[in-house]
Design an enzyme around this catalytic site. Structure first.
Site, short mmCIF file in Angstrom:
data_model
loop_
_atom_site.label_atom_id
_atom_site.label_comp_id
_atom_site.label_asym_id
_atom_site.label_seq_id
_atom_site.Cartn_x
_atom_site.Cartn_y
_atom_site.Cartn_z
N ASP A 22 -10.18 3.25 -0.72
CA ASP A 22 -10.28 2.77 -2.10
C ASP A 22 -10.50 3.94 -3.07
O ASP A 22 -11.02 4.98 -2.68
CB ASP A 22 -11.44 1.77 -2.21
CG ASP A 22 -11.31 0.88 -3.44
OD1 ASP A 22 -10.20 0.83 -4.02
OD2 ASP A 22 -12.30 0.24 -3.82
N GLY A 23 -10.11 3.71 -4.32
CA GLY A 23 -10.40 4.69 -5.38
C GLY A 23 -9.19 5.49 -5.84
O GLY A 23 -9.35 6.41 -6.63
N GLY A 25 -6.75 4.53 -7.84
CA GLY A 25 -6.54 4.25 -9.27
C GLY A 25 -7.56 4.99 -10.11
O GLY A 25 -7.21 5.65 -11.11
N TRP A 27 -9.31 7.61 -9.29
CA TRP A 27 -9.08 9.06 -9.17
C TRP A 27 -8.04 9.49 -10.21
O TRP A 27 -8.22 10.47 -10.93
CB TRP A 27 -8.61 9.38 -7.75
CG TRP A 27 -8.31 10.84 -7.53
CD1 TRP A 27 -9.18 11.80 -7.10
CD2 TRP A 27 -7.05 11.51 -7.76
NE1 TRP A 27 -8.55 13.02 -7.04
CE2 TRP A 27 -7.25 12.87 -7.44
CE3 TRP A 27 -5.80 11.09 -8.20
CZ2 TRP A 27 -6.23 13.81 -7.55
CZ3 TRP A 27 -4.78 12.04 -8.32
CH2 TRP A 27 -5.01 13.38 -7.99
N HIS A 39 -2.00 7.04 -5.74
CA HIS A 39 -1.42 6.58 -4.47
C HIS A 39 -0.64 7.71 -3.79
O HIS A 39 -0.69 7.85 -2.57
CB HIS A 39 -0.51 5.36 -4.69
CG HIS A 39 -1.23 4.17 -5.28
ND1 HIS A 39 -2.46 3.76 -4.82
CD2 HIS A 39 -0.89 3.31 -6.27
CE1 HIS A 39 -2.85 2.70 -5.52
NE2 HIS A 39 -1.93 2.40 -6.41
N THR A 68 -3.35 -8.60 1.19
CA THR A 68 -2.67 -9.81 0.72
C THR A 68 -2.86 -9.95 -0.79
O THR A 68 -1.94 -10.30 -1.53
CB THR A 68 -3.28 -11.05 1.43
OG1 THR A 68 -3.17 -10.85 2.84
CG2 THR A 68 -2.58 -12.32 1.04
N TRP A 71 -0.61 -8.14 -3.54
CA TRP A 71 0.67 -8.68 -4.02
C TRP A 71 0.54 -9.13 -5.48
O TRP A 71 1.54 -9.26 -6.18
CB TRP A 71 1.12 -9.89 -3.17
CG TRP A 71 1.61 -9.54 -1.80
CD1 TRP A 71 1.09 -9.94 -0.61
CD2 TRP A 71 2.76 -8.74 -1.45
NE1 TRP A 71 1.81 -9.44 0.44
CE2 TRP A 71 2.84 -8.70 -0.04
CE3 TRP A 71 3.73 -8.04 -2.20
CZ2 TRP A 71 3.84 -8.00 0.64
CZ3 TRP A 71 4.73 -7.35 -1.51
CH2 TRP A 71 4.77 -7.33 -0.12
N LEU A 133 -3.51 8.89 19.78
CA LEU A 133 -4.04 8.01 18.73
C LEU A 133 -3.06 6.88 18.38
O LEU A 133 -1.86 7.12 18.26
CB LEU A 133 -4.29 8.85 17.47
CG LEU A 133 -4.71 8.10 16.21
CD1 LEU A 133 -6.15 7.62 16.32
CD2 LEU A 133 -4.56 8.98 14.97
N ARG A 190 -15.62 3.03 4.08
CA ARG A 190 -15.04 2.64 2.79
C ARG A 190 -15.24 3.77 1.80
O ARG A 190 -16.36 4.24 1.60
CB ARG A 190 -15.68 1.36 2.25
CG ARG A 190 -15.06 0.97 0.91
CD ARG A 190 -15.49 -0.38 0.38
NE ARG A 190 -14.66 -0.68 -0.78
CZ ARG A 190 -14.08 -1.83 -1.05
NH1 ARG A 190 -14.27 -2.85 -0.26
NH2 ARG A 190 -13.34 -1.99 -2.12
N SER A 198 -14.02 -6.75 1.46
CA SER A 198 -12.70 -7.05 0.90
C SER A 198 -11.70 -7.69 1.86
O SER A 198 -10.56 -7.26 1.94
CB SER A 198 -12.08 -5.78 0.30
OG SER A 198 -12.91 -5.27 -0.72
C1 FPP Z 1 -6.89 1.35 -3.20
O1 FPP Z 1 -7.01 2.09 -4.37
C2 FPP Z 1 -5.74 1.77 -2.45
C3 FPP Z 1 -4.64 1.03 -2.21
C4 FPP Z 1 -4.48 -0.35 -2.70
C5 FPP Z 1 -3.49 1.55 -1.49
C6 FPP Z 1 -3.76 2.59 -0.47
C7 FPP Z 1 -2.48 3.12 -0.01
C8 FPP Z 1 -2.19 4.42 0.20
C9 FPP Z 1 -3.18 5.51 0.04
C10 FPP Z 1 -0.86 4.78 0.70
C11 FPP Z 1 -0.88 4.58 2.16
C12 FPP Z 1 0.20 5.29 2.79
C13 FPP Z 1 0.43 5.25 4.10
C14 FPP Z 1 1.49 6.10 4.65
C15 FPP Z 1 -0.32 4.36 5.00
P1 FPP Z 1 -7.06 1.32 -5.75
O2 FPP Z 1 -5.73 1.40 -6.38
O3 FPP Z 1 -7.59 -0.07 -5.56
O4 FPP Z 1 -8.11 2.20 -6.51
P2 FPP Z 1 -9.15 1.72 -7.60
O5 FPP Z 1 -10.17 0.86 -6.88
O6 FPP Z 1 -9.73 3.00 -8.07
O7 FPP Z 1 -8.39 0.98 -8.64
#
Ligand code: FPP
Length: 249
Positions: A22-23, A25, A27, A39, A68, A71, A133, A190, A198
């Site tokens: 998480d984080g 967005g 960041w 991302h 889920t 989406w 792994l 987390r 979550s």
């Molecule tokens: C949460 O951050 C993160 C996600 C919803 C997506 C995580 C996905 C990736 C890092 C890409 C994964 C790639 C592979 C190859 C597996 P957020 O957007 O909810 O952040 P915020 O809480 O700061 O808004």
């Protein structure tokens, strides 16, 4: 880093580590960038953490890549995330094979675009010979979806007469989960500081040790991962027993 790795390896390495990444967005927003930039950086972190998990001898690394509930994000962000995940996996497949990493997927593939399922399945097939792994991506995944599916399947086996309700035990439920071929997570990490689970692996984390860090996922380093493992090694896991019972066994 080598010293840290060998120090940790002389202790108990968690067999299964699950991560709520998480984080991204926050960041990006902190740097004045679009959420998608978070991302993109998050994908680099996935690579780094897969590498260190593999070096430490972790057996399973499950990453919550898309829930889920995700989406319901703006369509543009959904498209970017799906594309990023699939492109990264395709690009990394040769390295996964080289490093003996096997890809696995849990989640509701029926909601995913066909091209994504097809390309992820190809990587699963291509890495199926790896014995190191297991990198398990949770995509279009939520525990409530998984448990609902398990209940639906169990109910239909009862209706068909192949399963007697008196014979339904915890093992029956485990055998119907998407994670049926994996042990439960020993450690749940987390990032991003929020104290919640979550809708992630709710059944499976019954006895997992939980480690929450304020660090945003794009900044989460190999050293941070080692730190989480070091914390895990200091915990006493009691599984409902007393400390004295555990120390005697
Ligand atoms: C949460 O951050 C993160 C996600 C919803 C997506 C995580 C996905 C990736 C890092 C890409 C994964 C790639 C592979 C190859 C597996 P957020 O957007 O909810 O952040 P915020 O809480 O700061 O808004």
């Amino acid at each position: 880093m080598e010293t840290i790795i060998s120090g940790l390896k002389s202790g108990n390495i968690p067999c299964h580590v699950a991560i709520i990444m998480d984080g991204n967005g926050r960041w990006a927003q902190r740097q004045g960038l679009e959420r998608s930039a978070g991302h993109v950086r998050g994908v680099d972190t996935v690579r780094q953490i897969t590498e260190i998990a593999s070096q430490l001898g972790v057996g399973y690394l499950t990453l919550y890549a898309f829930s889920t509930e995700n989406w319901n994000r703006p369509q543009k962000e959904v498209d970017i995330l799906m594309d990023l995940i699939v492109t990264a996996i395709e690009r990394e497949t040769p390295d996964l094979i080289k490093n003996n990493v096997r890809l696995a997927l849990i989640g509701d593939t029926s909601r995913m675009p066909g091209f994504a399922v097809e390309r992820l399945n190809r990587c699963i097939q291509d890495t199926s010979g790896s014995t190191g792994l297991t990198l398990c991506l949770a995509i279009s995944y939520s525990s409530r979806w998984e448990l609902t599916e398990a209940v639906r399947q169990i109910a239909s086996e009862v209706r068909e007469g192949t399963l007697n309700p008196d014979q339904i035990h915890a093992e029956t439920i485990i055998a119907h989960l998407a994670t049926r071929n994996m042990p439960d997570p020993d450690l749940l990490i987390r990032t991003g500081g929020d104290m919640r689970v979550s809708n992630f692996l709710l059944w499976q984390i019954a006895y997992s040790e939980i480690y929450v860090t304020d660090t945003f996922w794009p900044d989460f380093s190999q050293l941070d991962f080692c730190n989480a493992v070091a914390h895990f090694q200091k915990r006493e896991r009691r599984f409902g027993l007393t400390g004295e019972q555990v120390r005697k066994s």
